[in-house]
Scaffold this motif. Sequence first.
Motif, PDB file in Angstrom:
ATOM      1  N   UNK A 130     -54.689  36.400 -18.166  1.00  0.00           N
ATOM      2  CA  UNK A 130     -53.785  35.744 -17.057  1.00  0.00           C
ATOM      3  C   UNK A 130     -52.837  37.038 -16.993  1.00  0.00           C
ATOM      4  N   UNK A 131     -52.229  37.693 -17.977  1.00  0.00           N
ATOM      5  CA  UNK A 131     -51.096  38.632 -18.122  1.00  0.00           C
ATOM      6  C   UNK A 131     -51.639  40.028 -17.749  1.00  0.00           C
ATOM      7  N   UNK A 132     -53.009  40.206 -17.412  1.00  0.00           N
ATOM      8  CA  UNK A 132     -53.576  41.580 -17.176  1.00  0.00           C
ATOM      9  C   UNK A 132     -54.005  42.551 -18.371  1.00  0.00           C
ATOM     10  N   UNK A 133     -53.967  42.075 -19.422  1.00  0.00           N
ATOM     11  CA  UNK A 133     -54.275  42.808 -20.618  1.00  0.00           C
ATOM     12  C   UNK A 133     -55.483  43.677 -20.307  1.00  0.00           C
ATOM     13  N   UNK A 134     -55.658  44.890 -20.696  1.00  0.00           N
ATOM     14  CA  UNK A 134     -56.901  45.433 -20.802  1.00  0.00           C
ATOM     15  C   UNK A 134     -57.453  45.283 -22.543  1.00  0.00           C
ATOM     16  N   UNK A 135     -57.027  45.146 -23.396  1.00  0.00           N
ATOM     17  CA  UNK A 135     -57.296  45.094 -24.675  1.00  0.00           C
ATOM     18  C   UNK A 135     -56.811  43.771 -25.304  1.00  0.00           C
ATOM     19  N   UNK A 136     -57.828  43.295 -26.287  1.00  0.00           N
ATOM     20  CA  UNK A 136     -57.322  42.309 -27.143  1.00  0.00           C
ATOM     21  C   UNK A 136     -58.114  42.496 -28.371  1.00  0.00           C
ATOM     22  N   UNK A 137     -58.055  41.133 -29.215  1.00  0.00           N
ATOM     23  CA  UNK A 137     -58.946  41.609 -30.474  1.00  0.00           C
ATOM     24  C   UNK A 137     -58.714  40.304 -31.197  1.00  0.00           C
ATOM     25  N   UNK A 138     -59.043  40.411 -32.603  1.00  0.00           N
ATOM     26  CA  UNK A 138     -59.025  39.566 -33.693  1.00  0.00           C
ATOM     27  C   UNK A 138     -58.121  39.888 -34.763  1.00  0.00           C
ATOM     28  N   UNK A 139     -57.180  39.243 -35.247  1.00  0.00           N
ATOM     29  CA  UNK A 139     -56.221  39.505 -36.362  1.00  0.00           C
ATOM     30  C   UNK A 139     -56.578  38.472 -37.376  1.00  0.00           C
ATOM     31  N   UNK A 140     -56.732  39.104 -38.604  1.00  0.00           N
ATOM     32  CA  UNK A 140     -56.913  38.167 -39.787  1.00  0.00           C
ATOM     33  C   UNK A 140     -55.476  38.088 -40.394  1.00  0.00           C
ATOM     34  N   UNK A 141     -54.767  36.959 -40.393  1.00  0.00           N
ATOM     35  CA  UNK A 141     -53.575  36.861 -40.794  1.00  0.00           C
ATOM     36  C   UNK A 141     -53.375  36.086 -42.230  1.00  0.00           C
ATOM     37  N   UNK A 142     -52.559  36.441 -43.041  1.00  0.00           N
ATOM     38  CA  UNK A 142     -52.130  35.344 -44.050  1.00  0.00           C
ATOM     39  C   UNK A 142     -51.203  34.457 -43.326  1.00  0.00           C
ATOM     40  N   UNK A 143     -51.542  33.115 -43.866  1.00  0.00           N
ATOM     41  CA  UNK A 143     -50.596  32.257 -43.039  1.00  0.00           C
ATOM     42  C   UNK A 143     -49.356  31.977 -44.043  1.00  0.00           C
ATOM     43  N   UNK A 144     -48.546  31.594 -43.221  1.00  0.00           N
ATOM     44  CA  UNK A 144     -47.068  31.037 -43.692  1.00  0.00           C
ATOM     45  C   UNK A 144     -46.534  29.951 -42.747  1.00  0.00           C
ATOM     46  N   UNK A 145     -45.422  29.321 -43.098  1.00  0.00           N
ATOM     47  CA  UNK A 145     -45.056  28.322 -42.315  1.00  0.00           C
ATOM     48  C   UNK A 145     -44.815  28.540 -40.914  1.00  0.00           C
TER      49      UNK A 145
END
Length: 323
Positions: A130-145
Motif C-alpha cells: 500500500x505504501x509503495x515499498x520496493x523491499x520487505x523481508x523477514x525479521x526474527x525478533x526476541x519477544x518482549x512486552x
Amino acid sequence: MAAGGRRVIFAGTPEFAVPPLQILLRGPEEVVAVLTQPDRPAGRGRAVAESPVKRTAVAHGLPVLQPTTLRDAAVQAQLRALQPDLMVVVAYGLLLPQAVLDIPRLGAINIHASLLPRYRGAAPIQRAIEQGETETGISIMQMERGLDSGPVLWVRRLPIEERETGGSLHDKLMQLGAEALREALDRLWDGRLHPEPQDHERATYAPKLKKAEALLDWQLAAADLDRLVRAFNPYPVAETRFRGKTLRIWEARPIPPTGLPAALPGTIMRADAGNLWVATGDGALALQKVQMPGKAPVEIGDFINGYRPEPGELLGSPAAPSA
C-alpha cells in the motif's frame, strides 16, 4: 544465548505459520506442544474449523493447546511443566504476557513479515505494498512486552515486485520465514546470534486490515489506487459501486494522466475492446478483473460484454462496503 536443550513450544494459527512448524518438525528441535487459537466458525456455512496450524500439529501427533487467554495461571503452569527451552511464535493472535515469555529458558522468538522497526503490527505485508515499498523481508525478533519492539536476531530481505499482490507477497514471505527460522535457530543453539536493538524512532505501524478500507476513493491518484487493489488482493478486496451494487476489483493497472481528457473522478472514460478505464484524481485506473455480487471474478472483457458499461457512467457512492 547459551547452548542446552532444544525443547520448543510452537505458537501459531494461520497458514503463514505452517512452514515454520514444518521446519521445526524436521529437527533437531523437539516440538513439545503447539499453541493455536481455539476452533472458530469460518466460511459461508460458518462451520467450526480448525486452524491450519492445528491440522498440521494433529497430523504429526503433537499435543495441541487452545486456550482463550494465556493470562490464566493454570495455562501458565501447564506450559511451565513442559520445561521448554524456547517458544517460537508466528502469527499466533493472542497476547503473550511477561509471565509466559519468562517460561522458556531462552525466552520467545517471533517471525515478523517486515524489516523491523518498519511495519510493526498486524498487517505488514499489505501495508508495505500500500505504501509503495520496493523491499520487505523477514525479521526474527526476541519477544518482549512491547508490540514487535524486541531486539532483532536475524533478517532476510526480499524485493517487492512491481505487480506484487498481498497474496503473492504473503506466499513468498511464508516460505522465507521458514528459511529464516532455520538459519536463526542453527545460530541460536550454539550462541552465534547477536541481538540488535531496534531504533524505535524509525518505527512505523501496520494496523489490521478493515473491510471499510476496501471502498475505493476515486479522488486518489491512479497509482495509489493501483497499490490498494494489489495490497487488498485476496483480502479484503478493493470495491466500488456500479449501478447500485458492489463491484469488487481484483486486478487493475494505472494509466498515467498524459493525454487523458479531464473527467470527474469515478467516471468511466473508456469501455470497449476489453478496456474499462475509470477517471481518478490523477490519471485513470484500468480495471482488469472484477466481480459482481453472487458471481465469480471475471476478466474485464467478459464484464463489458455482460453488463455493457458506458462512458460517462459514474462509479462509487457513499454507500458502505459489502459485508
